[in-house]
Scaffold this active site. Structure first.
Site, PDB file in Angstrom:
ATOM      1  N   ASP A 180     -28.295 -34.768 -39.561  1.00  0.00           N
ATOM      2  CA  ASP A 180     -27.926 -34.490 -38.170  1.00  0.00           C
ATOM      3  C   ASP A 180     -26.932 -33.324 -38.075  1.00  0.00           C
ATOM      4  O   ASP A 180     -25.842 -33.471 -37.499  1.00  0.00           O
ATOM      5  CB  ASP A 180     -27.319 -35.754 -37.553  1.00  0.00           C
ATOM      6  CG  ASP A 180     -27.319 -35.712 -36.021  1.00  0.00           C
ATOM      7  OD1 ASP A 180     -28.116 -34.940 -35.456  1.00  0.00           O
ATOM      8  OD2 ASP A 180     -26.535 -36.453 -35.405  1.00  0.00           O
ATOM      9  N   PRO A 181     -27.293 -32.143 -38.615  1.00  0.00           N
ATOM     10  CA  PRO A 181     -26.343 -31.019 -38.634  1.00  0.00           C
ATOM     11  C   PRO A 181     -26.359 -30.178 -37.353  1.00  0.00           C
ATOM     12  O   PRO A 181     -26.539 -28.965 -37.397  1.00  0.00           O
ATOM     13  CB  PRO A 181     -26.839 -30.202 -39.835  1.00  0.00           C
ATOM     14  CG  PRO A 181     -28.320 -30.395 -39.808  1.00  0.00           C
ATOM     15  CD  PRO A 181     -28.545 -31.806 -39.325  1.00  0.00           C
TER      16      PRO A 181
END
Length: 238
Positions: free
Chosen positions: A11-12
């Protein structure tokens, strides 16, 4: 992290990335929210690195082989589209997108797909792949907002895929020389990859130039014939 260390942050998005003024080069990246993180097994990591090299070089045989390893051999033709935005037999350079003819051909292929095919493709993908697809999409968005080109993103992927395929030193050995050798091999692989891409782009550019020159010659020939006809008409009228 993905190509070299086999660590995946799922989840960057920009809200999970901080820039610290500490670290080598005067800055370092800090990742927050480790709720979707995964350690990739070594076999998958190496095959994913091989896949990206094959995608950048459009090595269709290698792509098909790796797609079969990932369990989606039937849909291997769509992997370059998903990751790099090119068809498997694309004539455009890396990061340049698809040609108009390729877009038309792709639309015809997609029309032939059924909902069951899409479901089968998604169900056949390894779980690692699904998280990587999410991560890749977020990275694309962030890179685009920062103003970097698609070419830069794909070339960066190719660089670290090459580094990820180089021999890895044993962290317990403490042999600095071997670590330097490993990095050297990875950098040489990357240089060779860039040279290959450069040659491919040069060939594509020369083909495009040839088409333009042929088109220009055709127009000049037609204009010349028109001028000759006009000249003879004027001459005989006189």
């Amino acid at each position: 992290m993905i190509f070299v260390h086999g660590f995946l942050h799922g989840d960057p998005h920009p809200g999970n990335i901080l820039v610290s003024i500490e670290g080598q080069g005067g800055f370092s990246l800090v990742l927050l929210d480790h709720g979707i993180c995964k350690k990739l097994d070594e076999v998958f990591r190496l095959e994913y690195c091989q896949l990206w090299k094959a995608l950048i070089l459009l090595d269709s045989r290698k792509i098909q082989h790796l797609a079969e390893r990932f369990g989606v051999g039937k849909y291997y033709r769509y992997l370059p589209i998903i990751f790099s935005g090119r068809t498997i037999d694309s004539k455009s350079g890396i990061g340049k997108g698809m040609l108009v003819e390729e877009q038309k051909k792709l639309k015809q292929h997609l029309k032939a797909l059924k909902m069951e095919d899409i479901s089968s493709f998604m169900e056949s993908l390894p779980s690692n792949f699904l998280i990587i697809l999410r991560t890749d999409e977020l990275l694309r968005s962030t890179v685009s907002k920062l103003g970097a080109s698609k070419w830069v993103r794909l070339l960066t992927y190719g660089k670290y895929a090459s580094l990820g395929l180089s021999p890895k030193s044993n962290p317990c050995s403490g042999l600095t020389s071997f670590a330097l050798y490993t990095r050297l091999i990875g950098n040489i692989e990357y240089i060779l990859l860039r040279l290959t891409i450069g040659v491919m782009n040069l060939v594509l550019w020369m083909e495009k130039l040839k088409r333009c020159l042929n088109k220009f010659y055709g127009k000049m020939s037609a204009a010349g014939k028109g001028m000759s006809t006009l000249f003879f008409n004027i001459y005989f009228k006189m």
